[in-house]
Scaffold this motif. Structure first.
Motif, PDB file in Angstrom:
ATOM      1  N   VAL A 129      -0.335  -4.223 -15.550  1.00 45.27           N
ATOM      2  CA  VAL A 129       0.477  -4.504 -14.363  1.00 45.27           C
ATOM      3  C   VAL A 129       0.174  -3.500 -13.244  1.00 45.27           C
ATOM      4  O   VAL A 129      -0.129  -2.330 -13.519  1.00 45.27           O
ATOM      5  N   LEU A 130       0.240  -3.979 -12.001  1.00 43.55           N
ATOM      6  CA  LEU A 130       0.087  -3.066 -10.862  1.00 43.55           C
ATOM      7  C   LEU A 130       1.379  -2.279 -10.698  1.00 43.55           C
ATOM      8  O   LEU A 130       2.466  -2.819 -10.890  1.00 43.55           O
ATOM      9  N   SER A 131       1.248  -1.008 -10.334  1.00 46.43           N
ATOM     10  CA  SER A 131       2.445  -0.191 -10.104  1.00 46.43           C
ATOM     11  C   SER A 131       3.134  -0.635  -8.815  1.00 46.43           C
ATOM     12  O   SER A 131       2.522  -1.265  -7.950  1.00 46.43           O
ATOM     13  N   LYS A 132       4.392  -0.256  -8.689  1.00 42.89           N
ATOM     14  CA  LYS A 132       5.148  -0.596  -7.480  1.00 42.89           C
ATOM     15  C   LYS A 132       4.540   0.088  -6.257  1.00 42.89           C
ATOM     16  O   LYS A 132       4.522  -0.482  -5.165  1.00 42.89           O
ATOM     17  N   ARG A 133       4.025   1.307  -6.461  1.00 43.12           N
ATOM     18  CA  ARG A 133       3.410   1.989  -5.329  1.00 43.12           C
ATOM     19  C   ARG A 133       2.279   1.133  -4.750  1.00 43.12           C
ATOM     20  O   ARG A 133       2.139   1.013  -3.536  1.00 43.12           O
ATOM     21  N   THR A 134       1.494   0.503  -5.633  1.00 43.77           N
ATOM     22  CA  THR A 134       0.383  -0.339  -5.171  1.00 43.77           C
ATOM     23  C   THR A 134       0.869  -1.661  -4.572  1.00 43.77           C
ATOM     24  O   THR A 134       0.370  -2.084  -3.527  1.00 43.77           O
ATOM     25  N   THR A 135       1.853  -2.306  -5.195  1.00 42.21           N
ATOM     26  CA  THR A 135       2.336  -3.569  -4.605  1.00 42.21           C
ATOM     27  C   THR A 135       2.995  -3.310  -3.241  1.00 42.21           C
ATOM     28  O   THR A 135       2.843  -4.103  -2.322  1.00 42.21           O
ATOM     29  N   ASP A 136       3.682  -2.172  -3.114  1.00 36.27           N
ATOM     30  CA  ASP A 136       4.256  -1.812  -1.804  1.00 36.27           C
ATOM     31  C   ASP A 136       3.150  -1.598  -0.775  1.00 36.27           C
ATOM     32  O   ASP A 136       3.251  -2.028   0.375  1.00 36.27           O
ATOM     33  N   TRP A 137       2.107  -0.911  -1.222  1.00 38.06           N
ATOM     34  CA  TRP A 137       0.981  -0.654  -0.318  1.00 38.06           C
ATOM     35  C   TRP A 137       0.349  -1.985   0.122  1.00 38.06           C
ATOM     36  O   TRP A 137       0.051  -2.190   1.297  1.00 38.06           O
ATOM     37  N   ILE A 138       0.162  -2.903  -0.818  1.00 39.04           N
ATOM     38  CA  ILE A 138      -0.451  -4.198  -0.485  1.00 39.04           C
ATOM     39  C   ILE A 138       0.393  -4.928   0.552  1.00 39.04           C
ATOM     40  O   ILE A 138      -0.113  -5.462   1.540  1.00 39.04           O
ATOM     41  N   GLU A 139       1.692  -4.900   0.354  1.00 33.88           N
ATOM     42  CA  GLU A 139       2.583  -5.590   1.284  1.00 33.88           C
ATOM     43  C   GLU A 139       2.474  -5.005   2.693  1.00 33.88           C
ATOM     44  O   GLU A 139       2.310  -5.737   3.668  1.00 33.88           O
ATOM     45  N   SER A 140       2.531  -3.676   2.789  1.00 35.03           N
ATOM     46  CA  SER A 140       2.531  -3.110   4.136  1.00 35.03           C
ATOM     47  C   SER A 140       1.141  -3.198   4.777  1.00 35.03           C
ATOM     48  O   SER A 140       1.026  -3.481   5.964  1.00 35.03           O
ATOM     49  N   TRP A 141       0.082  -3.006   4.004  1.00 38.08           N
ATOM     50  CA  TRP A 141      -1.258  -3.083   4.599  1.00 38.08           C
ATOM     51  C   TRP A 141      -1.595  -4.511   5.045  1.00 38.08           C
ATOM     52  O   TRP A 141      -2.216  -4.715   6.083  1.00 38.08           O
ATOM     53  N   SER A 142      -1.166  -5.526   4.269  1.00 37.47           N
ATOM     54  CA  SER A 142      -1.444  -6.916   4.665  1.00 37.47           C
ATOM     55  C   SER A 142      -0.797  -7.240   5.999  1.00 37.47           C
ATOM     56  O   SER A 142      -1.404  -7.878   6.863  1.00 37.47           O
ATOM     57  N   GLU A 143       0.456  -6.792   6.147  1.00 39.39           N
ATOM     58  CA  GLU A 143       1.160  -7.045   7.410  1.00 39.39           C
ATOM     59  C   GLU A 143       0.468  -6.345   8.567  1.00 39.39           C
ATOM     60  O   GLU A 143       0.287  -6.926   9.637  1.00 39.39           O
ATOM     61  N   GLU A 144       0.091  -5.097   8.317  1.00 39.49           N
ATOM     62  CA  GLU A 144      -0.542  -4.314   9.375  1.00 39.49           C
ATOM     63  C   GLU A 144      -1.885  -4.932   9.765  1.00 39.49           C
ATOM     64  O   GLU A 144      -2.195  -5.082  10.950  1.00 39.49           O
ATOM     65  N   LEU A 145      -2.665  -5.296   8.765  1.00 41.37           N
ATOM     66  CA  LEU A 145      -3.979  -5.911   9.011  1.00 41.37           C
ATOM     67  C   LEU A 145      -3.825  -7.203   9.829  1.00 41.37           C
ATOM     68  O   LEU A 145      -4.563  -7.446  10.787  1.00 41.37           O
TER      69      LEU A 145
END
Ligand SMILES: [Zn+2]
Length: 304
Positions: A129-145
């Motif tokens: 499983v991906l850690s929450k730190r990584t899923t949080d990062w994915i969420e914020s980076w996708s929005e920013e991108l």
């Protein structure tokens, strides 16, 4: 060369070839590594999806442009510019849809790559499983991108309109300018897909090192590429080892890995540097239960 180093080298070779040969099918340039089979398909799908959203965005702007002139043919380019800036840009939903798709792509590629990287480091500790730190990062980076891409398109449209106004062009000429805008073309979709698979690959390493008990550090590896002059600071970083959760100092900018989105464009764009794990063989030799306990502890911290 260790198994994980070989694997990381193959991933980097694949991405480099994908970048250089923009007509090739990704599946044809895949190195002979069965574990990587899934990756070109994911990148291609993301490229297609991005290209489709860019086409829709172009169609929206061109349709609206025609509707605007049809309403009143005495409209000037100045009022058209206002209409884009005040109404159309706000109505553009590219960022919302693309953000969701980018998050899906990053989740799939990061999980898939973490799985093969962790397996190559120590098959006793498999990825699940991906850690929450990584899923949080994915969420914020996708929005920013998504936001960055949208603003970049709007800026390009504005520039074209202002140039057309200054040159005293007709609406038909403006239409041609928008039709041919590189911001809407397939090449941009491909570049985006390649850049983001690189980002996912780096992030998967970061995640895997955190979840693999035997990894005690990460090492920067400079790697150039024929068409680009090497950046002095990246060459100097070659061989530098820091703790898994420590940052590399790139010209005074802090990064978890090469091409970290926190880096400035100068340090990110066209950087082909790589990163490798520092592995403690003594920890590899521990029992599976002991290693699993260490991983669970690390995951708890990452999920906090
Ligand atoms: Zn570099």
């Amino acid at each position: 060369m260790s198994k994980v180093d070989k694997l990381l080298k193959s991933i980097n070779t694949f991405i480099q070839k994908a970048e250089e040969e923009d007509e090739e099918k990704l599946i044809d340039i895949l190195p002979d590594i069965p574990e990587l089979d899934e990756i070109p398909g994911l990148v291609e799908e993301f490229e297609k999806m991005t290209a489709k959203l860019l086409r829709q965005q172009r169609k929206l702007f061109l349709d609206e442009l025609k509707a605007f002139i049809a309403k009143d043919d005495s409209e000037t380019l100045g009022s058209l510019l206002n209409y884009f800036q005040n109404d159309l840009f706000a109505a553009d939903e590219f960022a919302v849809v693309f953000g969701v798709e980018a998050a899906l792509f990053l989740t799939n590629t990061t999980s898939s790559l973490s799985k093969i990287i962790m397996e190559s480091i120590d098959k006793d500790v498999a990825f699940n499983v991906l850690s929450k730190r990584t899923t949080d990062w994915i969420e914020s980076w996708s929005e920013e991108l998504a936001e960055i891409m949208k603003l970049n398109t709007h800026k390009a449209i504005e520039t074209q309109l202002i140039e057309a106004i200054n040159a005293g062009e007709s609406i038909a000429q403006v239409e041609l300018r928008l039709k041919d805008l590189p911001q809407f073309d397939r090449k941009r979709a491909r570049t985006t897909a390649i850049t983001e698979v690189l980002t996912a690959s780096s992030h998967a390493q970061f995640e895997s090192y955190n979840q693999s008990p035997a990894v005690t550090g990460k090492q920067w590896k400079h790697s150039g590429y024929a068409k680009i002059a090497p950046r002095h600071t990246h060459v100097l970083l070659d061989g530098t080892i820091v703790g898994v959760n420590e940052k590399f100092d790139v010209d005074g900018e802090l990064a978890d890995y090469p091409r970290d989105p926190t880096l400035s464009a100068y340090n990110r764009v066209n950087c082909h540097c790589a990163m490798g794990p520092v592995v403690d063989e003594k920890i590899i030799g521990l029992s599976q239960e002991e290693k699993e306990a260490i991983r669970q502890e690390a995951l708890q911290e990452l999920n906090a």
